[in-house]
Design an enzyme around this catalytic site. Structure first.
Site, PDB file in Angstrom:
ATOM      1  N   GLY A 233       0.764  -1.242   0.000  1.00  0.00           N
ATOM      2  CA  GLY A 233       0.000   0.000   0.000  1.00  0.00           C
ATOM      3  C   GLY A 233       0.790   1.285   0.000  1.00  0.00           C
ATOM      4  O   GLY A 233       0.217   2.381  -0.042  1.00  0.00           O
ATOM      5  N   PRO A 269       4.827  -5.137  -0.873  1.00  0.00           N
ATOM      6  CA  PRO A 269       4.748  -3.922  -1.696  1.00  0.00           C
ATOM      7  C   PRO A 269       4.647  -4.257  -3.186  1.00  0.00           C
ATOM      8  O   PRO A 269       5.249  -5.215  -3.653  1.00  0.00           O
ATOM      9  CB  PRO A 269       6.091  -3.239  -1.410  1.00  0.00           C
ATOM     10  CG  PRO A 269       7.029  -4.374  -1.151  1.00  0.00           C
ATOM     11  CD  PRO A 269       6.213  -5.443  -0.470  1.00  0.00           C
ATOM     12  N   CYS A 338     -14.196   3.574 -28.232  1.00  0.00           N
ATOM     13  CA  CYS A 338     -15.509   4.233 -28.258  1.00  0.00           C
ATOM     14  C   CYS A 338     -16.129   4.299 -26.872  1.00  0.00           C
ATOM     15  O   CYS A 338     -17.171   3.686 -26.615  1.00  0.00           O
ATOM     16  CB  CYS A 338     -16.440   3.487 -29.193  1.00  0.00           C
ATOM     17  SG  CYS A 338     -15.604   2.989 -30.673  1.00  0.00           S
ATOM     18  N   GLU A 339     -15.488   4.965 -25.979  1.00  0.00           N
ATOM     19  CA  GLU A 339     -16.012   5.175 -24.625  1.00  0.00           C
ATOM     20  C   GLU A 339     -15.506   6.542 -24.174  1.00  0.00           C
ATOM     21  O   GLU A 339     -14.330   6.855 -24.378  1.00  0.00           O
ATOM     22  CB  GLU A 339     -15.420   4.149 -23.637  1.00  0.00           C
ATOM     23  CG  GLU A 339     -15.664   2.743 -23.996  1.00  0.00           C
ATOM     24  CD  GLU A 339     -16.367   1.962 -22.893  1.00  0.00           C
ATOM     25  OE1 GLU A 339     -16.815   2.568 -21.898  1.00  0.00           O
ATOM     26  OE2 GLU A 339     -16.463   0.752 -23.062  1.00  0.00           O
ATOM     27  N   TYR A 367       0.148  -1.788 -11.946  1.00  0.00           N
ATOM     28  CA  TYR A 367      -1.235  -1.869 -12.401  1.00  0.00           C
ATOM     29  C   TYR A 367      -1.392  -1.242 -13.791  1.00  0.00           C
ATOM     30  O   TYR A 367      -2.412  -0.649 -14.109  1.00  0.00           O
ATOM     31  CB  TYR A 367      -2.185  -1.216 -11.375  1.00  0.00           C
ATOM     32  CG  TYR A 367      -1.936  -1.745  -9.984  1.00  0.00           C
ATOM     33  CD1 TYR A 367      -2.340  -3.035  -9.637  1.00  0.00           C
ATOM     34  CD2 TYR A 367      -1.226  -0.997  -9.033  1.00  0.00           C
ATOM     35  CE1 TYR A 367      -2.065  -3.541  -8.367  1.00  0.00           C
ATOM     36  CE2 TYR A 367      -0.947  -1.514  -7.770  1.00  0.00           C
ATOM     37  CZ  TYR A 367      -1.372  -2.784  -7.448  1.00  0.00           C
ATOM     38  OH  TYR A 367      -1.102  -3.291  -6.205  1.00  0.00           O
TER      39      TYR A 367
HETATM   40  N1  LLP Z   1      -1.251  -6.995  -0.497  1.00  0.00           N
HETATM   41  C1  LLP Z   1      -2.577  -7.110  -0.708  1.00  0.00           C
HETATM   42  C2  LLP Z   1      -3.334  -8.066   0.103  1.00  0.00           C
HETATM   43  C3  LLP Z   1      -3.215  -6.312  -1.675  1.00  0.00           C
HETATM   44  O1  LLP Z   1      -4.526  -6.427  -1.856  1.00  0.00           O
HETATM   45  C4  LLP Z   1      -2.447  -5.395  -2.433  1.00  0.00           C
HETATM   46  C5  LLP Z   1      -3.080  -4.570  -3.451  1.00  0.00           C
HETATM   47  C6  LLP Z   1      -1.058  -5.321  -2.195  1.00  0.00           C
HETATM   48  C7  LLP Z   1      -0.506  -6.124  -1.218  1.00  0.00           C
HETATM   49  C8  LLP Z   1      -0.151  -4.394  -2.959  1.00  0.00           C
HETATM   50  O2  LLP Z   1      -0.479  -3.055  -2.763  1.00  0.00           O
HETATM   51  P1  LLP Z   1       0.490  -1.890  -3.306  1.00  0.00           P
HETATM   52  O3  LLP Z   1       1.778  -1.943  -2.529  1.00  0.00           O
HETATM   53  O4  LLP Z   1       0.739  -2.131  -4.758  1.00  0.00           O
HETATM   54  O5  LLP Z   1      -0.282  -0.655  -3.070  1.00  0.00           O
HETATM   55  N2  LLP Z   1      -5.393  -1.455  -9.264  1.00  0.00           N
HETATM   56  C9  LLP Z   1      -5.276  -0.443  -8.234  1.00  0.00           C
HETATM   57  C10 LLP Z   1      -4.590  -0.970  -7.000  1.00  0.00           C
HETATM   58  C11 LLP Z   1      -5.254  -2.187  -6.414  1.00  0.00           C
HETATM   59  C12 LLP Z   1      -4.506  -2.723  -5.230  1.00  0.00           C
HETATM   60  C13 LLP Z   1      -5.023  -4.037  -4.832  1.00  0.00           C
HETATM   61  N3  LLP Z   1      -4.327  -4.639  -3.757  1.00  0.00           N
HETATM   62  C14 LLP Z   1      -4.541   0.766  -8.793  1.00  0.00           C
HETATM   63  O6  LLP Z   1      -4.209   0.777  -9.985  1.00  0.00           O
HETATM   64  O7  LLP Z   1      -4.339   1.749  -8.093  1.00  0.00           O
END
Ligand code: LLP
Length: 404
Positions: A233, A269, A338-339, A367
């Site tokens: 996160g 991460p 087309c959106e 992502y």
């Molecule tokens: N651990 C778990 C259980 C998660 O659900 C996630 C992300 C992470 C780790 C990794 O989180 P990060 O460090 O990348 O923030 N598609 C969205 C983000 C969805 C995140 C889902 N879970 C975007 O493009 O912002």
């Protein structure tokens, strides 16, 4: 990335050169940046000596997973497919954690067969299913339980996961009951408390709240957790104005709040490792005069890069070469789909563009490709990695014949 004689350079390579050598759109990663992020992450949490499990959902390119693995990383996976890829990339199963609210029986069986470090369960029914499979196989299985700490991550609502109304994890009361259940189980070993409150978090404050909830549950449970998995996160600086999570402050909060009687900390991460390592190079197909603005129509679309359409996410857009003068009207950067949500950004003052120019969408490493699709029967783009002055193709552009 920087401009040299008004031309954009990534590491030592000119972006226009890349755009002309290969066909756009192109995802282009910088190995140097990736290495820098990994070393910065490790250094920030040095005192904690965590196990770092890269979140494969943020980017599942095999070559990238192989590079990340070289820095002793494990993996956080959320599907049988991701688990298979992590193993294929050579990541040690003993460093793989499996999260997710809907693991199927066959995914659980696959994870047990591969002897991964932890299955982080998210409900009582999932625990019963893991137990059923473990009993049938007569195999001990290490599990974690994901706590829902009812903490607001103060991020985009669609990527917030730690509040009680979210589908993730179990609340404190259920968590404590589940511990009693697992203690009586023949084949389940409770090793971990896991938690993850959301993504793109920019302040250490929500984490502090989360840590207090985690600490309270550990104390009430009277259980010795071998691992405390704090999820991922950690937010990055998409707008390039120095607003990113201070990892060192977060590390200090962990030391201060968590009386963790020797539990090993796990992090998962994704974005903070891979987010700012890539750009999407795309070409201007047309500049179309609109009512109050001009539409810059690109050869990249929402299928290639989904974040702006899905979350209204903001990403910097910059030209690959700076011409003299600015656009007369506001530019709206759009794709050909087309959106109306097929739109990347609206920018008031931008260097003048003409057709066939190349532009760059920044910070698309996390992502980006992992959320891409074949919508409108559009092939997924080429991915390359720049290592100093070398260019490596890390995923070929899909052929239309593969989509028939
Ligand atoms: N651990 C778990 C259980 C998660 O659900 C996630 C992300 C992470 C780790 C990794 O989180 P990060 O460090 O990348 O923030 N598609 C969205 C983000 C969805 C995140 C889902 N879970 C975007 O493009 O912002």
């Amino acid at each position: 990335m920087k401009y040299k004689n008004n031309k954009l350079i990534i590491d030592r390579i000119n972006v226009d050169f890349l755009a002309k050598k290969f066909s756009t759109p192109i995802y282009c990663y910088s190995f140097n940046k990736l290495k820098k992020n990994i070393l910065h992450f490790k250094k920030s949490f040095q005192k904690i000596n965590p196990l770092i499990c890269f979140s494969v959902k943020s980017n599942s390119n095999l070559q990238i997973l192989r590079e990340i693995k070289k820095f002793d990383f494990g993996a956080d996976v959320v599907s049988g497919g991701e688990l298979m890829k992590a193993i294929k990339a050579g990541i040690n199963p003993k460093k793989i954690v499996f999260s997710g609210v809907g693991k199927t029986s066959s995914e659980i069986e696959y994870a047990i067969n591969k002897k991964i470090l932890l299955i982080n369960a998210e409900s009582k029914n999932e625990i019963l299913e893991i137990e059923k499979i473990a009993n049938l196989k007569k195999k001990n299985v290490n599990i974690g339980i994901r706590l829902n700490p009812n903490t607001d991550a103060k991020t985009i609502s669609q990527i917030s996961t730690g509040k009680k109304e979210n589908k993730f994890g179990v609340d404190e009361k259920k968590f404590l009951k589940l511990i009693d259940y697992i203690k009586k189980s023949r084949y389940l070993d409770l090793r971990c408390l896991s938690v993850h409150i959301g993504s793109q978090i920019l302040s250490h404050k929500p984490y502090e709240k989360m840590l207090k909830a985690v600490n309270r549950v550990i104390e009430k449970s009277n259980h010795n957790f071998e691992y405390v998995d704090l999820g991922g996160g950690m937010g990055i600086d998409y707008m390039h104005n120095n607003k990113r999570l201070n990892l060192k402050k977060y590390a200090l909060s962990i030391i201060k709040i968590l009386k963790r009687n020797n539990s090993k900390i796990i992090f998962e991460p994704g974005r903070s490792i891979i987010g700012n390592t890539a750009i999407l190079i795309t070409q201007v197909i047309y500049v179309k005069e609109g009512h109050k603005k001009d539409f810059v129509i690109l050869d990249a679309a929402m299928n290639d890069f989904m974040r702006p359409a899905l979350y209204n996410a903001e990403h910097k857009i910059i030209p690959s070469k700076k011409r003299n003068g600015f656009s007369k009207k506001t530019y709206e950067f759009v794709g050909p789909i087309c959106e109306s949500t097929d739109k990347f950004a609206t920018i008031k003052k931008f260097k003048k563009l003409i057709e066939k120019d190349f532009i760059v969408i920044c910070d698309v490493g996390a992502y980006g490709t992992s959320l891409s699709s074949n919508y409108n029967v559009r092939p997924k783009p080429l991915e390359i990695m720049v290592k100093g002055s070398k260019i490596q193709i890390i995923n070929k552009k899909q052929k239309l014949s593969e989509l028939m």
